[in-house]
Write an enzyme that holds these catalytic residues in place. Sequence first.
Site, short mmCIF file in Angstrom:
data_model
loop_
_atom_site.label_atom_id
_atom_site.label_comp_id
_atom_site.label_asym_id
_atom_site.label_seq_id
_atom_site.Cartn_x
_atom_site.Cartn_y
_atom_site.Cartn_z
N SER A 21 62.64 14.18 21.04
CA SER A 21 61.82 13.48 22.04
C SER A 21 61.20 12.23 21.42
CB SER A 21 60.72 14.45 22.50
OG SER A 21 60.19 14.07 23.73
N TYR A 178 51.26 5.04 31.16
CA TYR A 178 51.60 3.67 30.75
C TYR A 178 52.00 2.85 31.99
CZ TYR A 178 51.09 5.77 26.21
OH TYR A 178 50.56 6.45 25.14
C1 LIG Z 1 53.40 12.16 17.24
C2 LIG Z 1 53.81 12.09 18.69
C3 LIG Z 1 54.12 10.85 19.25
C4 LIG Z 1 54.54 10.76 20.59
N1 LIG Z 1 54.97 9.55 21.09
C5 LIG Z 1 55.59 9.51 22.29
C6 LIG Z 1 56.26 8.34 22.73
O1 LIG Z 1 56.37 7.34 22.01
N2 LIG Z 1 56.82 8.36 23.97
C7 LIG Z 1 56.77 9.46 24.78
O2 LIG Z 1 57.29 9.42 25.89
N3 LIG Z 1 56.17 10.59 24.37
C8 LIG Z 1 55.61 10.65 23.14
N4 LIG Z 1 55.09 11.83 22.69
C9 LIG Z 1 55.23 13.03 23.53
C10 LIG Z 1 56.49 13.82 23.15
O3 LIG Z 1 57.67 13.07 23.36
C11 LIG Z 1 56.57 15.14 23.93
O4 LIG Z 1 56.73 14.83 25.30
C12 LIG Z 1 55.32 16.01 23.75
O5 LIG Z 1 54.90 16.03 22.40
C13 LIG Z 1 55.60 17.45 24.19
O6 LIG Z 1 56.67 17.99 23.45
P1 LIG Z 1 56.43 19.03 22.21
O7 LIG Z 1 55.59 20.15 22.76
O8 LIG Z 1 57.82 19.45 21.83
O9 LIG Z 1 55.71 18.31 21.12
C14 LIG Z 1 54.62 11.93 21.38
C15 LIG Z 1 54.25 13.17 20.82
C16 LIG Z 1 53.87 13.26 19.49
C17 LIG Z 1 53.55 14.61 18.92
#
Ligand SMILES: Cc1cc2nc3c(=O)[nH]c(=O)nc-3n(C[C@H](O)[C@H](O)[C@H](O)COP(=O)(O)O)c2cc1C
Length: 351
Positions: A21, A178
């Site tokens: 992601s 955003y």
């Molecule tokens: C360090 C970090 C940076 C993130 N940056 C973005 C990003 O640039 N764009 C985005 O759409 N989501 C971003 N997210 C959200 C993740 O893509 C994801 O949707 C969210 O963490 C939930 O997934 P997970 O439970 O597997 O971490 C970010 C998440 C984390 C932890």
Amino acid sequence: MTVFSSLKIRGITLKNRLVVSPMCMYSSEDGFANDWHLVHLGSRAVGGAGLIFTEATAVEPRGRISPLDLGIWKDEHIEGLKRIVDFCHSFGAKVGIQLAHAGRKAEDYAPWEREKKKLKGSKHAIAPSPIPYGKDWLVPKEMKQEDIQEVQKAFVNAAKRAVDAGFDVIEIHSAHGYLLHEFLSPISNKRTDNYGDSLENRERFLIEVVRSVRKAIPDSMPLFVRLSCVDYVEGGWTLEDSIHLARALKEEGCDVIDCSSGGIVEEEKVNAYAGFQVPYAERIKKEVGIKTMSVGLITTYEQAEEIIGNSRADLVAIAREFLRDPYLPMRWAKSKGLKPEVPRQYIRAWL
Ligand SMILES: Cc1cc2nc3c(=O)[nH]c(=O)nc-3n(C[C@H](O)[C@H](O)[C@H](O)COP(=O)(O)O)c2cc1C
């Protein structure tokens, strides 16, 4: 079907359903990709991910979530990104770029610096309406029609550069509060022109961006859109709205809806639990007949397998668990008695 089944979307075939992601790394200067991005994204290619997304990559400098974000607003950015794409390709991974504009959530400081400052936001921030994201945030400038055209052009030029850099997939970031999400949500969009008020008007900017990006990239290239499927705020964007929008996006040649949620206001209450966003991907997939990607607190093989096996989504995106373990696909395959695809350099540890 399993998480290790391949998936063809337009002209590309992903070797499995496991997607890194998009994740901001706050490690860039002037938008340039560097060794950090190569090692970070490259490690996940070595680890066996089918598709790897860059972090939110800004289409113009004032659209950065922080000054340390990746950017693709000038041709000079292409070379560093291409180095990463080429490396990931050599391990059989496909690479996607998330094109983004932060709108009223743009910030002039890195997250750790901003904690020390009193003011949050950016003095250059633009938004559909002059409403700040939360308490102590700077008031963004209301976009004029010319600004809307300019940002749309920035998305198209960024998409063309992404094609030149060799990316396989483009994702338009229209989630997490955003800019494009700000146009969709009645919480942040109070416009009275043809970009505000009715649902169709609020959807107009994103649809125009998708339409113009689709025209600018090859037919063979998949186009994803990340949505916050619900706002978790009374009077905000709803799942019914997302279904309406997904129908329109499908008509415009969008291939996959990446189903996230939230982010439109600072004070929001989200009840997040394992797989809490899966029902959004499932409903959009079933009601609209479009491919979906599920994301959010997916951390185990069994969870991912349940989502893919029951056709609740076509892809599973994982963020934090991939930060804990870049070799997640290899580890999951081995734990299930499958033969993981292991780079020859690592074979002695895995087979
Ligand atoms: C360090 C970090 C940076 C993130 N940056 C973005 C990003 O640039 N764009 C985005 O759409 N989501 C971003 N997210 C959200 C993740 O893509 C994801 O949707 C969210 O963490 C939930 O997934 P997970 O439970 O597997 O971490 C970010 C998440 C984390 C932890």
